[in-house]
Design a protein around this motif. Structure first.
Motif, PDB file in Angstrom:
ATOM      1  N   PRO A 192      -4.703  -0.906  -2.418  1.00  0.00           N
ATOM      2  CA  PRO A 192      -5.100  -2.229  -1.938  1.00  0.00           C
ATOM      3  C   PRO A 192      -5.400  -3.208  -3.060  1.00  0.00           C
ATOM      4  CG  PRO A 192      -6.168  -0.554  -0.635  1.00  0.00           C
ATOM      5  CD  PRO A 192      -5.442   0.166  -1.725  1.00  0.00           C
ATOM      6  N   LEU A 193      -6.080  -2.745  -4.103  1.00  0.00           N
ATOM      7  CA  LEU A 193      -6.419  -3.680  -5.190  1.00  0.00           C
ATOM      8  C   LEU A 193      -5.159  -4.275  -5.802  1.00  0.00           C
ATOM      9  CD1 LEU A 193      -9.336  -1.918  -7.125  1.00  0.00           C
ATOM     10  CD2 LEU A 193      -9.439  -3.785  -5.461  1.00  0.00           C
ATOM     11  N   GLU A 194      -4.180  -3.398  -6.075  1.00  0.00           N
ATOM     12  CA  GLU A 194      -2.945  -3.884  -6.705  1.00  0.00           C
ATOM     13  C   GLU A 194      -2.195  -4.827  -5.774  1.00  0.00           C
ATOM     14  OE1 GLU A 194      -2.123   0.097  -9.409  1.00  0.00           O
ATOM     15  OE2 GLU A 194      -1.580   0.035  -7.292  1.00  0.00           O
ATOM     16  N   ASN A 195      -2.137  -4.449  -4.497  1.00  0.00           N
ATOM     17  CA  ASN A 195      -1.459  -5.309  -3.532  1.00  0.00           C
ATOM     18  C   ASN A 195      -2.124  -6.679  -3.455  1.00  0.00           C
ATOM     19  OD1 ASN A 195       0.868  -4.275  -2.011  1.00  0.00           O
ATOM     20  ND2 ASN A 195      -0.463  -2.536  -1.572  1.00  0.00           N
ATOM     21  N   LEU A 196      -3.451  -6.693  -3.409  1.00  0.00           N
ATOM     22  CA  LEU A 196      -4.154  -7.966  -3.245  1.00  0.00           C
ATOM     23  C   LEU A 196      -4.060  -8.820  -4.511  1.00  0.00           C
ATOM     24  CD1 LEU A 196      -7.236  -6.664  -1.249  1.00  0.00           C
ATOM     25  CD2 LEU A 196      -5.336  -8.016  -0.375  1.00  0.00           C
ATOM     26  N   ASP A 245      11.996  -3.930   4.470  1.00  0.00           N
ATOM     27  CA  ASP A 245      11.458  -3.203   5.614  1.00  0.00           C
ATOM     28  C   ASP A 245       9.950  -3.384   5.764  1.00  0.00           C
ATOM     29  OD1 ASP A 245      13.930  -2.286   6.302  1.00  0.00           O
ATOM     30  OD2 ASP A 245      13.773  -0.435   5.137  1.00  0.00           O
ATOM     31  N   ASN A 246       9.211  -3.420   4.658  1.00  0.00           N
ATOM     32  CA  ASN A 246       7.752  -3.468   4.818  1.00  0.00           C
ATOM     33  C   ASN A 246       7.192  -4.888   4.883  1.00  0.00           C
ATOM     34  OD1 ASN A 246       7.533  -4.398   2.193  1.00  0.00           O
ATOM     35  ND2 ASN A 246       7.037  -2.414   1.341  1.00  0.00           N
ATOM     36  N   GLY A 247       8.038  -5.890   4.774  1.00  0.00           N
ATOM     37  CA  GLY A 247       7.575  -7.264   4.992  1.00  0.00           C
ATOM     38  C   GLY A 247       7.169  -8.014   3.738  1.00  0.00           C
ATOM     39  N   VAL A 248       7.225  -7.356   2.584  1.00  0.00           N
ATOM     40  CA  VAL A 248       6.860  -8.043   1.348  1.00  0.00           C
ATOM     41  C   VAL A 248       7.832  -9.191   1.068  1.00  0.00           C
ATOM     42  CG1 VAL A 248       6.807  -7.754  -1.159  1.00  0.00           C
ATOM     43  CG2 VAL A 248       5.641  -6.107   0.300  1.00  0.00           C
ATOM     44  N   LEU A 249       9.096  -8.945   1.407  1.00  0.00           N
ATOM     45  CA  LEU A 249      10.115  -9.941   1.101  1.00  0.00           C
ATOM     46  C   LEU A 249       9.896 -11.240   1.875  1.00  0.00           C
ATOM     47  CD1 LEU A 249      12.368  -9.695  -0.868  1.00  0.00           C
ATOM     48  CD2 LEU A 249      13.879  -9.027   0.964  1.00  0.00           C
ATOM     49  N   GLU A 250       9.495 -11.121   3.145  1.00  0.00           N
ATOM     50  CA  GLU A 250       9.277 -12.364   3.904  1.00  0.00           C
ATOM     51  C   GLU A 250       8.077 -13.116   3.339  1.00  0.00           C
ATOM     52  OE1 GLU A 250       9.085 -10.938   7.918  1.00  0.00           O
ATOM     53  OE2 GLU A 250       6.942 -10.563   7.854  1.00  0.00           O
ATOM     54  N   ARG A 284      -0.611   5.988   2.319  1.00  0.00           N
ATOM     55  CA  ARG A 284      -1.343   7.110   2.902  1.00  0.00           C
ATOM     56  C   ARG A 284      -2.310   6.669   3.988  1.00  0.00           C
ATOM     57  NH1 ARG A 284      -3.338   9.996  -2.213  1.00  0.00           N
ATOM     58  NH2 ARG A 284      -1.408  10.154  -3.410  1.00  0.00           N
ATOM     59  N   MET A 285      -2.354   5.386   4.277  1.00  0.00           N
ATOM     60  CA  MET A 285      -3.312   4.897   5.280  1.00  0.00           C
ATOM     61  C   MET A 285      -2.664   4.805   6.649  1.00  0.00           C
ATOM     62  SD  MET A 285      -5.088   1.800   3.305  1.00  0.00           S
ATOM     63  CE  MET A 285      -5.695   1.972   1.656  1.00  0.00           C
ATOM     64  N   SER A 286      -3.526   4.749   7.688  1.00  0.00           N
ATOM     65  CA  SER A 286      -3.015   4.575   9.045  1.00  0.00           C
ATOM     66  C   SER A 286      -2.657   3.103   9.257  1.00  0.00           C
ATOM     67  CB  SER A 286      -4.073   4.997  10.050  1.00  0.00           C
ATOM     68  OG  SER A 286      -5.088   4.019  10.084  1.00  0.00           O
ATOM     69  N   GLN A 287      -1.923   2.862  10.344  1.00  0.00           N
ATOM     70  CA  GLN A 287      -1.548   1.486  10.688  1.00  0.00           C
ATOM     71  C   GLN A 287      -2.767   0.565  10.723  1.00  0.00           C
ATOM     72  OE1 GLN A 287       1.809   0.750  10.387  1.00  0.00           O
ATOM     73  NE2 GLN A 287       1.577  -0.471  12.240  1.00  0.00           N
ATOM     74  N   GLY A 288      -3.806   1.047  11.432  1.00  0.00           N
ATOM     75  CA  GLY A 288      -4.992   0.217  11.612  1.00  0.00           C
ATOM     76  C   GLY A 288      -5.680  -0.089  10.285  1.00  0.00           C
ATOM     77  N   GLN A 289      -5.723   0.927   9.403  1.00  0.00           N
ATOM     78  CA  GLN A 289      -6.343   0.701   8.095  1.00  0.00           C
ATOM     79  C   GLN A 289      -5.551  -0.316   7.287  1.00  0.00           C
ATOM     80  OE1 GLN A 289      -6.451   4.861   6.925  1.00  0.00           O
ATOM     81  NE2 GLN A 289      -8.686   4.768   6.815  1.00  0.00           N
ATOM     82  N   GLN A 290      -4.202  -0.217   7.375  1.00  0.00           N
ATOM     83  CA  GLN A 290      -3.381  -1.188   6.646  1.00  0.00           C
ATOM     84  C   GLN A 290      -3.606  -2.591   7.189  1.00  0.00           C
ATOM     85  OE1 GLN A 290       0.712  -0.121   6.132  1.00  0.00           O
ATOM     86  NE2 GLN A 290       0.251   2.002   5.690  1.00  0.00           N
ATOM     87  N   ARG A 291      -3.756  -2.670   8.521  1.00  0.00           N
ATOM     88  CA  ARG A 291      -4.033  -3.964   9.139  1.00  0.00           C
ATOM     89  C   ARG A 291      -5.312  -4.565   8.577  1.00  0.00           C
ATOM     90  NH1 ARG A 291      -0.931  -7.454  12.039  1.00  0.00           N
ATOM     91  NH2 ARG A 291       0.960  -6.289  12.398  1.00  0.00           N
ATOM     92  N   ARG A 292      -6.297  -3.705   8.360  1.00  0.00           N
ATOM     93  CA  ARG A 292      -7.566  -4.201   7.819  1.00  0.00           C
ATOM     94  C   ARG A 292      -7.385  -4.743   6.408  1.00  0.00           C
ATOM     95  NH1 ARG A 292     -12.802  -1.275   9.681  1.00  0.00           N
ATOM     96  NH2 ARG A 292     -12.303  -0.733  11.831  1.00  0.00           N
ATOM     97  N   ILE A 293      -6.555  -4.053   5.623  1.00  0.00           N
ATOM     98  CA  ILE A 293      -6.299  -4.549   4.264  1.00  0.00           C
ATOM     99  C   ILE A 293      -5.673  -5.947   4.323  1.00  0.00           C
ATOM    100  CG2 ILE A 293      -5.140  -4.095   2.067  1.00  0.00           C
ATOM    101  CD1 ILE A 293      -7.117  -1.987   2.637  1.00  0.00           C
ATOM    102  N   THR A 294      -4.770  -6.144   5.300  1.00  0.00           N
ATOM    103  CA  THR A 294      -4.147  -7.476   5.383  1.00  0.00           C
ATOM    104  C   THR A 294      -5.211  -8.531   5.702  1.00  0.00           C
ATOM    105  OG1 THR A 294      -3.648  -7.336   7.730  1.00  0.00           O
ATOM    106  CG2 THR A 294      -1.969  -6.532   6.225  1.00  0.00           C
ATOM    107  N   MET A 295      -6.236  -8.146   6.472  1.00  0.00           N
ATOM    108  CA  MET A 295      -7.289  -9.123   6.763  1.00  0.00           C
ATOM    109  C   MET A 295      -8.024  -9.508   5.488  1.00  0.00           C
ATOM    110  SD  MET A 295      -8.829  -8.290  10.480  1.00  0.00           S
ATOM    111  CE  MET A 295      -9.271  -6.596  10.432  1.00  0.00           C
ATOM    112  N   ILE A 301       3.570  -5.480   7.745  1.00  0.00           N
ATOM    113  CA  ILE A 301       2.254  -5.549   7.134  1.00  0.00           C
ATOM    114  C   ILE A 301       2.293  -6.152   5.736  1.00  0.00           C
ATOM    115  CG2 ILE A 301       0.520  -3.986   6.171  1.00  0.00           C
ATOM    116  CD1 ILE A 301       0.788  -2.451   8.848  1.00  0.00           C
ATOM    117  N   ALA A 302       3.438  -6.010   5.074  1.00  0.00           N
ATOM    118  CA  ALA A 302       3.622  -6.623   3.756  1.00  0.00           C
ATOM    119  C   ALA A 302       2.734  -6.016   2.679  1.00  0.00           C
ATOM    120  CB  ALA A 302       3.428  -8.141   3.808  1.00  0.00           C
ATOM    121  N   LEU A 303       2.453  -4.734   2.800  1.00  0.00           N
ATOM    122  CA  LEU A 303       1.771  -4.033   1.713  1.00  0.00           C
ATOM    123  C   LEU A 303       2.755  -3.015   1.152  1.00  0.00           C
ATOM    124  CD1 LEU A 303      -1.640  -3.287   3.441  1.00  0.00           C
ATOM    125  CD2 LEU A 303      -1.132  -5.125   1.848  1.00  0.00           C
TER     126      LEU A 303
END
Lengths: 220, 194, 252
Positions: free
Chosen positions: B78-82, A73-78, B117-128, B70-72
């Motif tokens: 964010p640190l762990e995701n990145l 669902d969150n896109g990690v898989l793709e 716990r972040m908003s959509q826009g904040q998550q988008r920034r993390i992806t950047m 978003i894939a987070l």
């Protein structure tokens, strides 16, 4: 590899419900079986092994349904499928984690479960060995079903329908191994078979799971 | 960097758009236009190797793909995701590089907040920040402006501009226009064969 | 043209639904006639001329339906596994047409095998249902068929439907030997006394020859049924193409 493994561990540690809920269900099921019938004093030793394996299978089905769902669902898989050097490795790690949180955990708890199910004490070691050898097959083949049904919002029943027939041999040899031990008959063959089935599952499972996820991702 | 030869994506046996032939070279930003349902997302997913039903062929060098999702992981910060995205690439990302990237998207104060716990826009920034840390030169971006506030859009344009200056290429689907000079490709609906 | 390249051309031709449709017309008729003759001869022979069983009397004649149905149903599942492999490796569309055509017949024959087994069991074992090794194997086969069917129903996209069912059919086919072996094992542990009906070592030729004819007849029927289903499927799936419209216009 280390970085990939660390994340799986972090997610597991922070998603405790994923570990605790199946476990709670497991013990609840033991209680239901005990109250519901087949564990009368004189039949306990006879049915205990079968009940143990049935409960492990059902608990796994519940846990497997959630195996890929969040990441799907969150896109990690793709990202795993399109970005990883070896998607296969990430998926194998994930299946390994699922096994740790169900199969391995149940193996460690087997002495306790045997006690609750009224199996004689000398069976404990065999039960642990049988679970350790057979439960990887449940996770590995179950993952294929989880991969193929992750695209449906209610995939649980279909998952069971696809996977449980394939796991019949695990149930048969696992139960037989415990029953033979209860009766004091040698059970090497059953244990070898359980190991063999897990090896077969390890050979085809991760590849088939990756293929299944590639199919499911296209449903998004 | 990217070559499409008579590429046409299919969904449920139906071809989505007229076969497309294109070449994207280093330093180029290509904006993919077309109405809703014209197949922009499917084209990007095809190039990323996620969607496998297509005719024609394409070739591309190692890429970065950012889809709608978003894939987070919501449970990780964010640190762990990145860090994980680095591991996925087979690389170890240094903490300094991570901090620089997060600072660039103004998300450094949130470095230890779980993404859930972040908003959509904040998550988008993390992806950047993830794009900044990636070594891949070719970026596939699907609607990168989604959910970003005014200031976030400025950062996005800035990041894309410097990526192109550094010899990278961007292939993105977008409704709104970017500030970066972009070559536009329109996906044409399929004309029924006689 | 070298040998390998002619093999390749043949392979590509085989993968083309159009070629298959145009070639398979006579096959349907051939299999149909063979099925009629074999099943007709076999049925008369089995019911009228084969001697009654010295233990079971006439009830054993249900075997002449039961065994062919069970055998052909298993073969159908195995062929689905092979078709799945072909689809996965070579992306051959015709393989999915084959899987789709095999599914309903496989399910019906498996159900027929279970039903006839019950009818046979009543006079022989005194019960409609016995958890015999063979019964369980057949029941598992039915579940394997149902699993693929349910998965196909759940997926909308035709291409994904094909790949998903191909994957499941392959894995099922790999597992069938293990499942069969384990079930036989289970059976011998539980009911060592019950005698097996079809593998009696000394079945006289008057009894097994009609069985052989019935089995061949059932295979011919399956061939007829599957190929005609495939032809229908091809027409539906390719209905927008030129050659189908032409074929429809000329009544071919």
């Amino acid at each position: 590899m280390g970085g990939l493994l660390r994340r799986e561990w972090q997610v597991l540690a922070r998603n405790r419900a994923q570990v605790i809920n199946p476990l709670a269900f497991l013990f609840l099921a033991v209680m239901l079986f005990a109250v519901g019938g087949p564990l009368e004093d004189n039949t306990r030793a006879q049915y205990g092994g079968a009940v143990l394996w049935l409960i492990v299978l059902l608990t796994n089905m519940l846990s497997l349904d959630a195996l890929f769902r969040r990441d799907y669902d969150n896109g990690v898989l793709e990202q795993v499928v399109c970005g990883a050097d070896v998607p296969f490795l990430v998926i194998l790690l994930r299946i390994g984690m699922q096994w740790l949180s169900t199969g391995a955990l149940v193996t460690l708890l087997a002495p306790f479960l045997c006690l609750l199910l009224g199996l004689p004490g000398h069976v404990t070691a065999t039960a642990m060995l049988a679970l350790a050898l057979g439960s990887p097959a449940i996770s590995l083949l179950g993952a294929v079903g989880a991969a193929l049904t992750v695209g449906f919002s209610r995939g649980g029943i279909l998952l069971g329908l696809l996977v449980l027939p394939l796991l019949l041999p695990v149930l048969i040899f696992g139960t037989s191994a415990i029953n033979q031990e209860v009766a004091g008959i040698t059970n090497n063959a059953q244990l070898y078979w359980l190991g063999f089935i897990s090896m077969v599952a390890l050979t085809i499972g991760p590849f088939a799971t990756t293929a299944g996820l590639r199919i499911s991702l296209q449903m998004q | 960097m990217l070559t499409l030869v008579e590429l046409a994506c299919k969904r449920d046996e139906r071809t989505l758009f007229a076969p497309l032939s294109e070449t994207v070279t280093p330093g180029e930003c290509v904006a993919l236009a077309g109405s809703n349902g014209s197949g922009k997302t499917t084209l990007l997913r095809t190039l990323a190797g996620i969607h496998s039903q297509f005719e024609g062929s394409f070739q591309c060098e190692p890429f970065l793909y950012q889809g709608h999702r978003i894939a987070l992981d919501e449970l990780l910060n964010p640190l762990e995701n990145l860090h994980w995205f680095g591991a996925l690439d087979g690389r170890t990302v240094s903490d300094d590089a991570l901090r620089d990237a997060l600072a660039r998207v103004d998300m450094l104060p949130y470095a230890l907040t779980p993404c859930g716990r972040m908003s959509q826009g904040q998550q988008r920034r993390i992806t950047m920040a993830r794009w900044l840390l990636s070594a891949r030169k070719l970026w596939f971006l699907d609607e990168p402006l989604t959910a970003l506030d005014r200031q976030g859009q400025v950062v996005l344009n800035d990041i894309i501009a410097s990526h192109i200056d550094a010899g990278g290429a961007v292939f993105c689907a977008t409704h709104a226009s970017l500030d970066v000079a972009a070559r536009e490709i329109t996906l044409a609906p399929l004309t029924e064969a006689p | 043209m070298s040998f390998t390249s002619s093999i390749k051309t043949l392979w590509h031709k085989l993968g083309s639904p159009r070629w298959f449709y145009q070639m398979s017309g006579p096959w349907v008729i051939g299999f149909g006639i063979a099925a009629l003759v074999l099943l007709g001869v076999g049925a008369v022979w089995a019911l009228g001329f084969a001697p009654p069983d010295y233990q079971q009397g006439n009830s054993f004649r249900i075997m002449y339906v039961h065994v062919p149905a069970a055998m052909v149903a298993q073969s159908i599942y195995m062929s689905m596994g092979v078709a799945g492999l072909v689809l996965f490796v070579w992306r051959m569309k015709l393989a999915d047409v084959a899987i789709a055509a095999c599914l309903p017949l496989g399910m019906v024959l498996t159900a027929l095998a279970l039903f006839s087994g019950g009818v046979w069991g009543k006079p022989t074992w005194g019960t409609w249902w016995e958890w015999d090794g063979r019964t369980v194997s057949t029941l598992v086969l039915l579940f394997l068929f149902i699993g693929i069917y349910a998965l196909r129903e759940a997926i909308e996209d035709a291409g994904l439907k094909a790949r998903a069912s191909a994957l499941v059919a392959m894995i099922g086919t790999i597992n069938i030997p293990i499942i069969k072996y384990s079930v036989e094992w289970w059976h011998t542990l539980h009911q060592p006394a019950s005698f097996t009906l079809t593998e009696k070592p000394a079945m006289p030729p008057e009894m097994y020859l009609p069985l052989l004819v019935m089995v061949l007849g059932m295979y011919a029927f399956a061939g007829h049924n599957i190929i005609s289903r495939m032809r229908n499927q091809i027409l539906v799936r390719e209905s927008r193409t030129h050659w189908v419209r032409e074929a429809m216009a000329t009544g071919g």
